[in-house]
Design a protein around this motif. Structure first.
Motif, PDB file in Angstrom:
ATOM      1  N   ASP A   1     -68.507 -27.670 -32.995  1.00 36.98           N
ATOM      2  CA  ASP A   1     -67.413 -27.238 -32.119  1.00 36.98           C
ATOM      3  C   ASP A   1     -67.242 -25.723 -32.135  1.00 36.98           C
ATOM      4  O   ASP A   1     -66.681 -25.153 -31.190  1.00 36.98           O
ATOM      5  CB  ASP A   1     -66.101 -27.901 -32.557  1.00 36.98           C
ATOM      6  CG  ASP A   1     -66.140 -29.416 -32.391  1.00 36.98           C
ATOM      7  OD1 ASP A   1     -66.366 -29.876 -31.253  1.00 36.98           O
ATOM      8  OD2 ASP A   1     -65.960 -30.139 -33.391  1.00 36.98           O
ATOM      9  N   TYR A   2     -67.683 -25.080 -33.197  1.00 39.74           N
ATOM     10  CA  TYR A   2     -67.536 -23.628 -33.352  1.00 39.74           C
ATOM     11  C   TYR A   2     -68.815 -23.061 -33.957  1.00 39.74           C
ATOM     12  O   TYR A   2     -69.390 -23.661 -34.874  1.00 39.74           O
ATOM     13  CB  TYR A   2     -66.357 -23.292 -34.278  1.00 39.74           C
ATOM     14  CG  TYR A   2     -65.027 -23.868 -33.829  1.00 39.74           C
ATOM     15  CD1 TYR A   2     -64.256 -23.207 -32.876  1.00 39.74           C
ATOM     16  CD2 TYR A   2     -64.542 -25.062 -34.352  1.00 39.74           C
ATOM     17  CE1 TYR A   2     -63.043 -23.732 -32.457  1.00 39.74           C
ATOM     18  CE2 TYR A   2     -63.331 -25.594 -33.946  1.00 39.74           C
ATOM     19  CZ  TYR A   2     -62.581 -24.925 -32.995  1.00 39.74           C
ATOM     20  OH  TYR A   2     -61.380 -25.444 -32.587  1.00 39.74           O
TER      21      TYR A   2
ATOM     22  N   ARG B   1     -69.469 -23.342 -26.081  1.00 42.39           N
ATOM     23  CA  ARG B   1     -69.252 -24.648 -25.462  1.00 42.39           C
ATOM     24  C   ARG B   1     -68.263 -24.575 -24.297  1.00 42.39           C
ATOM     25  O   ARG B   1     -68.436 -25.239 -23.267  1.00 42.39           O
ATOM     26  CB  ARG B   1     -68.746 -25.642 -26.506  1.00 42.39           C
ATOM     27  CG  ARG B   1     -68.793 -27.079 -26.031  1.00 42.39           C
ATOM     28  CD  ARG B   1     -68.551 -28.079 -27.158  1.00 42.39           C
ATOM     29  NE  ARG B   1     -69.492 -27.974 -28.256  1.00 42.39           N
ATOM     30  CZ  ARG B   1     -70.756 -28.398 -28.215  1.00 42.39           C
ATOM     31  NH1 ARG B   1     -71.237 -28.926 -27.101  1.00 42.39           N
ATOM     32  NH2 ARG B   1     -71.541 -28.281 -29.263  1.00 42.39           N
ATOM     33  N   HIS B   2     -67.194 -23.779 -24.428  1.00 40.76           N
ATOM     34  CA  HIS B   2     -66.105 -23.782 -23.445  1.00 40.76           C
ATOM     35  C   HIS B   2     -66.051 -22.527 -22.573  1.00 40.76           C
ATOM     36  O   HIS B   2     -65.233 -22.457 -21.662  1.00 40.76           O
ATOM     37  CB  HIS B   2     -64.758 -23.960 -24.155  1.00 40.76           C
ATOM     38  CG  HIS B   2     -64.647 -25.221 -24.929  1.00 40.76           C
ATOM     39  ND1 HIS B   2     -64.527 -26.458 -24.332  1.00 40.76           N
ATOM     40  CD2 HIS B   2     -64.668 -25.452 -26.273  1.00 40.76           C
ATOM     41  CE1 HIS B   2     -64.455 -27.395 -25.266  1.00 40.76           C
ATOM     42  NE2 HIS B   2     -64.543 -26.813 -26.444  1.00 40.76           N
TER      43      HIS B   2
ATOM     44  N   PRO C   1     -58.881 -25.056 -26.131  1.00 39.89           N
ATOM     45  CA  PRO C   1     -60.305 -25.064 -26.475  1.00 39.89           C
ATOM     46  C   PRO C   1     -60.810 -23.707 -26.968  1.00 39.89           C
ATOM     47  O   PRO C   1     -61.715 -23.650 -27.795  1.00 39.89           O
ATOM     48  CB  PRO C   1     -60.986 -25.453 -25.153  1.00 39.89           C
ATOM     49  CG  PRO C   1     -59.938 -26.182 -24.384  1.00 39.89           C
ATOM     50  CD  PRO C   1     -58.651 -25.503 -24.748  1.00 39.89           C
TER      51      PRO C   1
ATOM     52  N   SER D   1     -65.507 -18.237 -31.126  1.00 40.54           N
ATOM     53  CA  SER D   1     -66.573 -19.055 -31.701  1.00 40.54           C
ATOM     54  C   SER D   1     -66.725 -20.418 -31.035  1.00 40.54           C
ATOM     55  O   SER D   1     -67.703 -21.110 -31.286  1.00 40.54           O
ATOM     56  CB  SER D   1     -66.346 -19.229 -33.211  1.00 40.54           C
ATOM     57  OG  SER D   1     -65.142 -19.923 -33.480  1.00 40.54           O
ATOM     58  N   SER D   2     -65.794 -20.815 -30.188  1.00 40.26           N
ATOM     59  CA  SER D   2     -65.956 -22.050 -29.404  1.00 40.26           C
ATOM     60  C   SER D   2     -66.468 -21.769 -27.994  1.00 40.26           C
ATOM     61  O   SER D   2     -66.638 -22.694 -27.198  1.00 40.26           O
ATOM     62  CB  SER D   2     -64.621 -22.800 -29.315  1.00 40.26           C
ATOM     63  OG  SER D   2     -63.646 -22.008 -28.661  1.00 40.26           O
TER      64      SER D   2
END
Length: 515
Positions: free
Chosen positions: A186-187, A110-111, A85, A106-107
């Motif tokens: 996502d990113y 979210r993660h 991820p 860049s993710s």
């Protein structure tokens, strides 16, 4: 696993020797992406732990030794239709470095940080105990991670990448806040080329691509550097005032691995500094093609350390509250004049932790947030979660030539960051005095308790590992030959050639080969 067990037994014996003698030691990984001065003294060699032991498609996990770099991890997981991820943008950054240090990409809006994707860790401690969360971000000062179980997620063929032009820092911050609230992203990251030209880049994983659209790649020597490509894609757009452009942002379809390592060539934009140093070499597409072997991050780190120029190169990642980010950029523009800047929203993890976290000043906490976008309004959790977000601002460029002036600018930067409620990543030059350092992390009682519990008191503390002595740095003088451009740079290039790291990129399996 037999080979792994034998390697761990050897490491454990070495750790036991140091522990029995009550001698401190450091960990030798074989490579580094830190710009701190290289330490001296006893070390435990873990460079042999560099293998992906397994990828389990059923449980979506991978067993990975700490010195596995990101490109090899992605090459191991993609054939299973899986990807981590959080993947650090530089191919040479290792899984162990991402766990023991701080890695947000860049993710990460979210993660979270890379270590948040780690399910289990095998560690060698002086008393053979175990440890998990406390070691994340503690730069190896609580024990040696020898194996990580990393959570994976479903991979897609492409990242549909959109480029949103902004015309001010305030507009860029508002755009980032809006984009992280969109469930389809996502990113998310961004680049500020200057105060009047920014681009917020969003990516969505997809297996679909229009038949008439050619995939955009960044790994070939003739491909553009990503940041130059993003600038070119948005230079004709005037920002929020251009309603038509805002409604139809520029879009690329980038193969997944090409996206993950899009900043490798040129090291974001740090590679351009090499052209400033070697002033006789023009910064054009032909020169970048001809010198491509030297312009990947692994080779550039080798050359930067070998040349000694890291002693005057500002490489700082700063976690800032959204509310004070504009003030911080105004400060860096005035005092350092470094452009571009990187923007990367991250999930905030509160203390106790050695990851950077933010503390907005009271007056800023009460300020109003921008109006939510339609997507945010449809996703109520995004407004609540924004309070747990922060903005990483990457400041990378030449500092003052004088060692004394370089230290003073860094100390001023550290003071400004604290004033604005931010915090630095610890991989770079860190000059905080002990009392300053520990106060930022709520004191050291929680940390010392872990060190006592796991018999790690003979290891260097986090401050010991990251601190650069300001007085010594002010008076430091390089060898006179290295101080004369371009002799120091040529020496650094020689060291990078000797490493043969250029072969790693030439032979990389993750590069796009076509559909």
């Amino acid at each position: 696993m037999e080979r792994h067990a034998a390697s761990v037994a050897k490491i454990a014996a070495s750790v036991r020797t140091f522990f029995d003698k009550s001698e401190p030691y450091r960990i030798f990984h074989g490579s580094t992406n830190s710009t701190r001065p290289r330490p001296v003294g006893g070390a435990v060699d873990i460079s042999a732990l560099s293998h992906v032991l397994s990828v389990d498609a059923a449980t979506r996990t991978a067993l990975v030794e700490p010195n596995v770099p990101m490109d090899r991890l992605v090459e191991a997981t993609l054939p299973h239709g899986l990807v981590p991820p959080v993947v650090m943008e530089f191919p040479g950054i290792t899984a162990g470095g991402g766990y023991a240090g701080t890695a947000g990409e860049s993710s990460s809006f979210r993660h979270g940080f890379f270590d948040g994707t780690v399910e289990r860790v095998e560690m060698v401690l002086a008393d053979e105990g175990d440890l998990f969360r406390g070691a994340a971000g503690a730069v190896g000062t609580l024990g040696i991670a020898t194996l990580l179980e990393i959570r994976l997620m479903e991979a897609k063929k492409f990242v549909r990448t959109s480029y949103r032009r902004t015309s001010s820092m305030a507009e860029a911050v508002a755009a980032v806040r809006e984009e992280v609230g969109k469930p389809g992203n996502d990113y998310v990251d961004g680049i500020l080329f200057d105060k009047g030209h920014g681009v917020i880049i969003t990516g969505t994983l997809t297996d679909e691509k229009p038949a008439d659209v050619k995939p955009q790649t960044f790994s070939s020597a003739w491909d553009p550097w990503f940041y130059l490509h993003a600038k070119e894609r948005t230079k004709q757009i005037v920002g929020a005032g251009d309603a038509a452009a805002a409604a139809t942002p520029a879009v690329d379809y980038i193969p997944l691995a090409e996206y993950l390592f899009r900043y490798d060539r040129g090291g974001f934009w740090v590679g351009r500094a090499a052209f400033h140093y070697f002033w006789m070499v023009p910064f054009n597409r032909f020169a970048r093609w001809f010198l491509d072997d030297f312009l990947h991050t692994r080779m550039m780190y080798r050359a930067l350390h070998g040349s000694g120029e890291s002693a005057r190169f500002v490489v700082q990642d700063i976690a800032m509250p959204f509310e004070t980010s504009e003030a911080f950029v105004d400060y860096t523009a005035k005092e350092l004049g470094i452009w571009p800047l990187w923007l990367c929203p991250l999930k905030r993890r509160g203390p106790p932790t050695f990851h950077p976290f933010t503390t907005p000043p009271p007056a800023e906490k009460a300020s109003s947030s921008p109006e939510p976008s339609p997507e945010t309004a449809q996703n109520p959790q995004s407004t609540e979660s924004e309070e747990q977000m922060m903005l990483n601002i990457g400041v990378w460029g030449w500092g003052p030539k004088s060692p004394r002036a370089f230290v003073e600018k860094n100390r001023e930067l550290e003071a400004k960051v604290r004033e604005l409620g931010g915090m630095k990543w610890l991989y770079a030059h860190t000059y905080y005095k002990p009392e300053e350092f520990w106060s930022m992390y709520g004191g050291r009682a929680w940390y010392d308790a872990l060190r006592t519990k796991y018999r790690a008191a003979t290891l260097p503390t986090v401050h010991d590992k990251v601190h650069v002595d300001a007085e010594a740095a002010r008076g430091k003088r390089r060898h006179w030959l290295k101080s004369i451009p371009p002799l120091g740079g040529l020496y650094g290039i020689g060291k990078s050639i000797k490493s043969k790291d250029y072969m790693l990129h030439r032979e990389a399996k993750w590069k796009w080969k076509g559909e």
